[in-house]
Design a protein around this motif. Structure first.
Motif, mmCIF file in Angstrom:
data_model
loop_
_atom_site.group_PDB
_atom_site.id
_atom_site.type_symbol
_atom_site.label_atom_id
_atom_site.label_comp_id
_atom_site.label_asym_id
_atom_site.label_seq_id
_atom_site.Cartn_x
_atom_site.Cartn_y
_atom_site.Cartn_z
ATOM 1 N N HIS A 82 0.806 -1.221 0.000
ATOM 2 C CA HIS A 82 0.000 0.000 0.000
ATOM 3 C C HIS A 82 0.841 1.275 0.000
ATOM 4 N N TYR A 83 1.948 1.240 0.683
ATOM 5 C CA TYR A 83 2.729 2.453 0.895
ATOM 6 C C TYR A 83 3.518 2.883 -0.337
ATOM 7 N N VAL A 84 3.461 2.072 -1.375
ATOM 8 C CA VAL A 84 4.131 2.442 -2.628
ATOM 9 C C VAL A 84 3.160 3.104 -3.605
ATOM 10 N N THR A 85 1.924 3.349 -3.162
ATOM 11 C CA THR A 85 0.930 3.960 -4.049
ATOM 12 C C THR A 85 0.845 5.463 -3.823
ATOM 13 N N ARG A 86 0.259 6.161 -4.796
ATOM 14 C CA ARG A 86 0.185 7.616 -4.727
ATOM 15 C C ARG A 86 -0.823 8.112 -3.689
ATOM 16 N N SER A 87 -1.941 7.390 -3.543
ATOM 17 C CA SER A 87 -2.987 7.887 -2.638
ATOM 18 C C SER A 87 -3.671 6.779 -1.850
ATOM 19 N N GLY A 88 -3.013 5.649 -1.679
ATOM 20 C CA GLY A 88 -3.576 4.591 -0.853
ATOM 21 C C GLY A 88 -3.947 3.351 -1.636
ATOM 22 N N PRO A 89 -4.449 2.322 -0.924
ATOM 23 C CA PRO A 89 -4.774 1.046 -1.561
ATOM 24 C C PRO A 89 -5.600 1.193 -2.827
ATOM 25 N N ARG A 90 -5.205 0.438 -3.834
ATOM 26 C CA ARG A 90 -5.866 0.360 -5.146
ATOM 27 C C ARG A 90 -5.607 1.574 -6.035
ATOM 28 N N SER A 91 -4.788 2.524 -5.575
ATOM 29 C CA SER A 91 -4.428 3.656 -6.433
ATOM 30 C C SER A 91 -3.137 3.327 -7.179
ATOM 31 N N ALA A 92 -2.709 4.235 -8.045
ATOM 32 C CA ALA A 92 -1.552 3.987 -8.906
ATOM 33 C C ALA A 92 -0.266 3.845 -8.088
ATOM 34 N N VAL A 93 0.566 2.913 -8.506
ATOM 35 C CA VAL A 93 1.862 2.708 -7.866
ATOM 36 C C VAL A 93 2.847 3.755 -8.360
ATOM 37 N N ASP A 94 3.619 4.319 -7.426
ATOM 38 C CA ASP A 94 4.629 5.319 -7.738
ATOM 39 C C ASP A 94 6.003 4.629 -7.755
ATOM 40 N N PRO A 95 6.657 4.549 -8.901
ATOM 41 C CA PRO A 95 7.966 3.866 -8.970
ATOM 42 C C PRO A 95 8.987 4.423 -7.993
ATOM 43 N N ALA A 96 8.932 5.723 -7.728
ATOM 44 C CA ALA A 96 9.877 6.316 -6.780
ATOM 45 C C ALA A 96 9.645 5.776 -5.371
ATOM 46 N N LEU A 97 8.391 5.541 -5.013
ATOM 47 C CA LEU A 97 8.084 4.984 -3.698
ATOM 48 C C LEU A 97 8.485 3.507 -3.627
ATOM 49 N N VAL A 98 8.315 2.798 -4.716
ATOM 50 C CA VAL A 98 8.772 1.402 -4.747
ATOM 51 C C VAL A 98 10.262 1.337 -4.452
ATOM 52 N N GLU A 99 11.013 2.209 -5.085
ATOM 53 C CA GLU A 99 12.460 2.244 -4.875
ATOM 54 C C GLU A 99 12.799 2.650 -3.441
ATOM 55 N N ALA A 100 12.056 3.626 -2.906
ATOM 56 C CA ALA A 100 12.343 4.113 -1.556
ATOM 57 C C ALA A 100 12.090 3.040 -0.494
ATOM 58 N N TRP A 101 11.047 2.237 -0.694
ATOM 59 C CA TRP A 101 10.684 1.229 0.296
ATOM 60 C C TRP A 101 11.491 -0.055 0.158
ATOM 61 N N THR A 102 11.940 -0.387 -1.029
ATOM 62 C CA THR A 102 12.637 -1.655 -1.242
ATOM 63 C C THR A 102 13.930 -1.707 -0.443
ATOM 64 N N ASP A 103 14.045 -2.724 0.399
ATOM 65 C CA ASP A 103 15.225 -2.943 1.249
ATOM 66 C C ASP A 103 15.462 -1.788 2.227
ATOM 67 N N HIS A 104 14.394 -1.130 2.625
ATOM 68 C CA HIS A 104 14.536 -0.027 3.591
ATOM 69 C C HIS A 104 14.522 -0.587 5.010
ATOM 70 N N ASP A 105 15.500 -0.202 5.799
ATOM 71 C CA ASP A 105 15.637 -0.680 7.176
ATOM 72 C C ASP A 105 14.756 0.167 8.101
ATOM 73 N N VAL A 106 13.511 -0.256 8.224
ATOM 74 C CA VAL A 106 12.567 0.493 9.057
ATOM 75 C C VAL A 106 12.950 0.385 10.530
ATOM 76 N N ARG A 107 13.434 -0.760 10.937
ATOM 77 C CA ARG A 107 13.821 -0.916 12.337
ATOM 78 C C ARG A 107 14.893 0.112 12.723
ATOM 79 N N ALA A 108 15.909 0.250 11.899
ATOM 80 C CA ALA A 108 16.971 1.217 12.200
ATOM 81 C C ALA A 108 16.429 2.639 12.204
ATOM 82 N N ALA A 109 15.505 2.937 11.283
ATOM 83 C CA ALA A 109 14.958 4.295 11.193
ATOM 84 C C ALA A 109 14.125 4.645 12.422
ATOM 85 N N VAL A 110 13.304 3.694 12.885
ATOM 86 C CA VAL A 110 12.483 3.954 14.076
ATOM 87 C C VAL A 110 13.367 4.042 15.316
#
Length: 254
Positions: A82-110
């Motif tokens: 869901h978090y890779v979409t422009r405006s939520g579930p079932r909306s268009a996927v944003d390639p930039a968000l796909v790249e940002a989320w892929t292999d992102h260390d959320v544990r370290a960030a939090v």
């Protein structure tokens, strides 16, 4: 303030909302759960900022558990739906968000944002931690925006499988087959029959001892369907997504 036993900030990140509370070691909430709509677009830093903002209004904690949709391994997001979409579930996927989320260390960030040890898991895994008995093979299926799943063997969390993305029939995934949009379109009766087909279809794959149906839509499964599924399939409260934030630390998670 937290005492000898650790208090846990438990955060349940969904496609439509982000909920959090602080619990003691016994799983007792020390503040009413706070819920905010999931903001979109949602790059990783905005999710972390949102969690920090919620935490600022809750009692102090000693550690953090974050449950979020998608494939998470050792606190690192492999993929999230869901978090890779422009405006939520079932909306268009944003390639930039796909790249940002892929292999992102959320544990370290939090951990960096809150200064607390953090556990990040798939949201269904956290939900399951709050309900499993620790005996036998237990399958947790969460019914919400889509389908979440987690598998426990003797109380130990098994490696995560994204069942939601598997095809249930040509061109249709489990997410699309029994997700929230289909429940709204079909009504609870017909949608519940789909849930029954999914659960029965999983039986030869898992041969479980118990199935737990959780998530916000589990309460809409009709009594008729629950009776057909039998006593080894039970509905559990959606609150487990918060309570599981405590137990996840002791169930071999992470």
């Amino acid at each position: 303030m937290p005492g000898t036993d650790p208090w846990t900030l438990a955060v349940d990140c969904g496609g439509g909302g982000i909920k959090a509370s602080v619990l003691d070691a016994a799983g007792t909430l020390h503040a009413p759960a706070v819920r905010v709509p999931t903001p979109y677009p949602l790059p990783p830093h905005r999710l972390v900022t949102t969690i920090a903002q919620i935490a600022a209004d809750l009692p102090a904690a000693d550690r953090v558990t974050v449950g979020m949709p998608g494939m998470v391994r050792h606190g690192v997001v492999v993929a999230t739906p869901h978090y890779v979409t422009r405006s939520g579930p079932r909306s268009a996927v944003d390639p930039a968000l796909v790249e940002a989320w892929t292999d992102h260390d959320v544990r370290a960030a939090v951990e960096a944002a809150l200064g607390l040890p953090t556990l990040v898991l798939n949201d269904a895994e956290v939900h399951g931690a709050g309900v499993v008995s620790g005996t036998g093979l237990e399958l947790v299926l969460t019914l919400g925006t889509g389908l979440g799943s987690a598998l426990f063997d003797g109380g130990r969390l098994a490696p995560h499988l994204e069942l939601s993305h598997a095809p249930v029939r040509r061109g249709v995934t489990y997410d699309e087959y029994i997700g929230q949009p289909e429940r709204r379109r079909l009504g609870n009766g017909l949608w519940s029959r789909r849930v029954q087909r999914v659960v029965e279809g999983f039986w030869p794959v898992f041969r479980w001892d118990r199935v737990y149906l959780g998530g916000g839509n589990a309460r809409h499964v009709t009594p008729t369907v629950l009776e057909r599924l039998g006593e080894r399939v039970v509905v559990v409260p959606n609150q487990a997504g918060i309570v599981g934030g405590v137990r996840a630390w002791s169930l071999g998670a992470g």
